[in-house]
Design a protein around this motif. Structure first.
Motif, PDB file in Angstrom:
ATOM      1  N   GLU A 116       0.823  -1.204   0.000  1.00  0.00           N
ATOM      2  CA  GLU A 116       0.000   0.000   0.000  1.00  0.00           C
ATOM      3  C   GLU A 116       0.861   1.259   0.000  1.00  0.00           C
ATOM      4  O   GLU A 116       0.606   2.202  -0.767  1.00  0.00           O
ATOM      5  CB  GLU A 116      -0.910  -0.002   1.227  1.00  0.00           C
ATOM      6  CG  GLU A 116      -1.830   1.215   1.335  1.00  0.00           C
ATOM      7  CD  GLU A 116      -2.861   1.292   0.226  1.00  0.00           C
ATOM      8  OE1 GLU A 116      -3.431   2.374   0.002  1.00  0.00           O
ATOM      9  OE2 GLU A 116      -3.088   0.257  -0.447  1.00  0.00           O
ATOM     10  N   ILE A 117       1.886   1.275   0.825  1.00  0.00           N
ATOM     11  CA  ILE A 117       2.784   2.436   0.874  1.00  0.00           C
ATOM     12  C   ILE A 117       3.489   2.620  -0.471  1.00  0.00           C
ATOM     13  O   ILE A 117       3.576   3.725  -1.011  1.00  0.00           O
ATOM     14  CB  ILE A 117       3.814   2.274   2.001  1.00  0.00           C
ATOM     15  CG1 ILE A 117       3.120   2.358   3.356  1.00  0.00           C
ATOM     16  CG2 ILE A 117       4.909   3.338   1.900  1.00  0.00           C
ATOM     17  CD1 ILE A 117       3.997   1.948   4.522  1.00  0.00           C
ATOM     18  N   GLY A 118       3.995   1.529  -1.024  1.00  0.00           N
ATOM     19  CA  GLY A 118       4.686   1.605  -2.306  1.00  0.00           C
ATOM     20  C   GLY A 118       3.792   2.074  -3.423  1.00  0.00           C
ATOM     21  O   GLY A 118       4.199   2.883  -4.278  1.00  0.00           O
ATOM     22  N   ASN A 119       2.549   1.582  -3.445  1.00  0.00           N
ATOM     23  CA  ASN A 119       1.587   2.012  -4.465  1.00  0.00           C
ATOM     24  C   ASN A 119       1.342   3.513  -4.386  1.00  0.00           C
ATOM     25  O   ASN A 119       1.287   4.209  -5.412  1.00  0.00           O
ATOM     26  CB  ASN A 119       0.263   1.269  -4.288  1.00  0.00           C
ATOM     27  CG  ASN A 119       0.350  -0.193  -4.676  1.00  0.00           C
ATOM     28  OD1 ASN A 119       1.359  -0.638  -5.215  1.00  0.00           O
ATOM     29  ND2 ASN A 119      -0.703  -0.929  -4.396  1.00  0.00           N
ATOM     30  N   ILE A 120       1.181   4.017  -3.168  1.00  0.00           N
ATOM     31  CA  ILE A 120       0.899   5.447  -2.984  1.00  0.00           C
ATOM     32  C   ILE A 120       2.106   6.285  -3.382  1.00  0.00           C
ATOM     33  O   ILE A 120       1.976   7.312  -4.054  1.00  0.00           O
ATOM     34  CB  ILE A 120       0.480   5.717  -1.529  1.00  0.00           C
ATOM     35  CG1 ILE A 120      -0.921   5.146  -1.288  1.00  0.00           C
ATOM     36  CG2 ILE A 120       0.514   7.210  -1.213  1.00  0.00           C
ATOM     37  CD1 ILE A 120      -1.381   5.206   0.142  1.00  0.00           C
ATOM     38  N   LEU A 121       3.310   5.846  -2.998  1.00  0.00           N
ATOM     39  CA  LEU A 121       4.521   6.592  -3.352  1.00  0.00           C
ATOM     40  C   LEU A 121       4.729   6.634  -4.863  1.00  0.00           C
ATOM     41  O   LEU A 121       4.976   7.692  -5.448  1.00  0.00           O
ATOM     42  CB  LEU A 121       5.736   5.979  -2.670  1.00  0.00           C
ATOM     43  CG  LEU A 121       5.819   6.124  -1.151  1.00  0.00           C
ATOM     44  CD1 LEU A 121       7.045   5.383  -0.620  1.00  0.00           C
ATOM     45  CD2 LEU A 121       5.876   7.588  -0.745  1.00  0.00           C
ATOM     46  N   ALA A 122       4.632   5.472  -5.505  1.00  0.00           N
ATOM     47  CA  ALA A 122       4.843   5.418  -6.951  1.00  0.00           C
ATOM     48  C   ALA A 122       3.753   6.193  -7.686  1.00  0.00           C
ATOM     49  O   ALA A 122       4.026   6.924  -8.646  1.00  0.00           O
ATOM     50  CB  ALA A 122       4.877   3.963  -7.425  1.00  0.00           C
ATOM     51  N   GLY A 123       2.500   6.037  -7.222  1.00  0.00           N
ATOM     52  CA  GLY A 123       1.392   6.736  -7.872  1.00  0.00           C
ATOM     53  C   GLY A 123       1.491   8.241  -7.731  1.00  0.00           C
ATOM     54  O   GLY A 123       1.219   8.989  -8.691  1.00  0.00           O
ATOM     55  N   SER A 124       1.898   8.718  -6.562  1.00  0.00           N
ATOM     56  CA  SER A 124       2.015  10.165  -6.351  1.00  0.00           C
ATOM     57  C   SER A 124       3.167  10.738  -7.155  1.00  0.00           C
ATOM     58  O   SER A 124       3.083  11.851  -7.687  1.00  0.00           O
ATOM     59  CB  SER A 124       2.182  10.491  -4.868  1.00  0.00           C
ATOM     60  OG  SER A 124       3.392   9.952  -4.362  1.00  0.00           O
ATOM     61  N   TYR A 125       4.250   9.978  -7.290  1.00  0.00           N
ATOM     62  CA  TYR A 125       5.373  10.421  -8.109  1.00  0.00           C
ATOM     63  C   TYR A 125       4.915  10.578  -9.558  1.00  0.00           C
ATOM     64  O   TYR A 125       5.174  11.604 -10.199  1.00  0.00           O
ATOM     65  CB  TYR A 125       6.531   9.438  -8.034  1.00  0.00           C
ATOM     66  CG  TYR A 125       7.712   9.871  -8.876  1.00  0.00           C
ATOM     67  CD1 TYR A 125       8.730  10.636  -8.331  1.00  0.00           C
ATOM     68  CD2 TYR A 125       7.786   9.546 -10.220  1.00  0.00           C
ATOM     69  CE1 TYR A 125       9.799  11.070  -9.109  1.00  0.00           C
ATOM     70  CE2 TYR A 125       8.843   9.971 -11.005  1.00  0.00           C
ATOM     71  CZ  TYR A 125       9.839  10.729 -10.444  1.00  0.00           C
ATOM     72  OH  TYR A 125      10.875  11.163 -11.225  1.00  0.00           O
ATOM     73  N   LEU A 126       4.236   9.571 -10.076  1.00  0.00           N
ATOM     74  CA  LEU A 126       3.790   9.617 -11.471  1.00  0.00           C
ATOM     75  C   LEU A 126       2.771  10.726 -11.689  1.00  0.00           C
ATOM     76  O   LEU A 126       2.803  11.434 -12.704  1.00  0.00           O
ATOM     77  CB  LEU A 126       3.193   8.268 -11.860  1.00  0.00           C
ATOM     78  CG  LEU A 126       2.706   8.154 -13.305  1.00  0.00           C
ATOM     79  CD1 LEU A 126       3.852   8.402 -14.279  1.00  0.00           C
ATOM     80  CD2 LEU A 126       2.080   6.785 -13.545  1.00  0.00           C
ATOM     81  N   SER A 127       1.861  10.899 -10.729  1.00  0.00           N
ATOM     82  CA  SER A 127       0.845  11.944 -10.845  1.00  0.00           C
ATOM     83  C   SER A 127       1.478  13.329 -10.900  1.00  0.00           C
ATOM     84  O   SER A 127       1.070  14.193 -11.702  1.00  0.00           O
ATOM     85  CB  SER A 127      -0.123  11.853  -9.660  1.00  0.00           C
ATOM     86  OG  SER A 127      -1.075  12.879  -9.708  1.00  0.00           O
ATOM     87  N   SER A 128       2.494  13.557 -10.073  1.00  0.00           N
ATOM     88  CA  SER A 128       3.153  14.863 -10.075  1.00  0.00           C
ATOM     89  C   SER A 128       3.903  15.097 -11.383  1.00  0.00           C
ATOM     90  O   SER A 128       3.949  16.210 -11.900  1.00  0.00           O
ATOM     91  CB  SER A 128       4.112  14.983  -8.889  1.00  0.00           C
ATOM     92  OG  SER A 128       5.184  14.083  -9.002  1.00  0.00           O
TER      93      SER A 128
END
Length: 208
Positions: A116-128
């Protein structure tokens, strides 16, 4: 010969800004997830040949934990977030408050939390990155794995098809109450990725 000497200084500055914004937004997302302040040291951003990436995460035979996904859309590529097992345990214990039961493996609950943490980190990086460039970028469903770094990167290559020959490495340190957790975002783009990024940002394509 420097593989990336063709990149003018201002282009590297653009890529560093991309890395800084992505890592900063990941820290913000982690702070919201944990409901506690999470700061970030200034990321170290560098361009590398693809074959040098494994050495930067401890060597091809070092065991790492990685979230990886395929970036689809206007500027396709591959995104990895890599932690050492020790850093992953520190993340669980000191940031999330989960006491890791085993020194050699993760329980189902621990694995779920890391995913869950990894998904959020990777997703937020890509979104930015998508917001910064105004390009459409869509992630595939992220996968979590623990294996040797060379095997992780090789599996990503097999899963996602041919990668470009360069990588953007962002060394990131998250800080919570003076406790540090180090990880690395690795963006391995398709061959035309950087051209599309620079065009989207209005950066001249010649280096003169």
């Amino acid at each position: 010969m420097d593989l990336f000497k063709g990149f003018a200084d201002f282009k590297m500055d653009v890529l560093k800004e991309v890395g800084n914004i992505g890592a900063g937004n990941a820290a913000t997302a982690l702070s919201r997830l944990l409901d506690k302040p999470v700061d970030m040291a200034v990321p170290k951003v560098q361009m590398l040949p693809f074959e040098a990436v494994a050495d930067k995460v401890g060597g091809a035979e070092s065991v790492v934990l990685a979230i990886f996904l395929r970036v689809e859309g206007d500027a396709p590529g591959n995104l990895f977030f890599i932690l050492s097992p020790e850093a992953a345990k520190k993340l669980l214990q000191r940031l999330v408050g989960i006491q890791v039961e085993s020194e050699e493996e993760f329980s189902e609950m621990e694995w779920s939390a890391l995913s869950e943490i990894g998904n959020i980190l990777a997703g937020s990086y890509l979104s930015s990155l998508a917001d910064f460039t105004s390009l459409a970028m869509t992630p595939t469903v992220p996968a979590l794995a623990m294996d040797m770094a060379g095997a992780i990167l090789g599996y990503g290559l097999l899963q996602f098809g041919e990668m470009g020959d360069s990588a953007l490495l962002i060394d990131t340190t998250f800080i919570e109450d003076q406790q540090e957790v180090e990880g690395q975002f690795i963006l391995i783009p398709d061959p035309e990725f950087f051209d599309k990024i620079f065009i989207a940002l209005g950066v001249p394509m010649n280096d003169d």
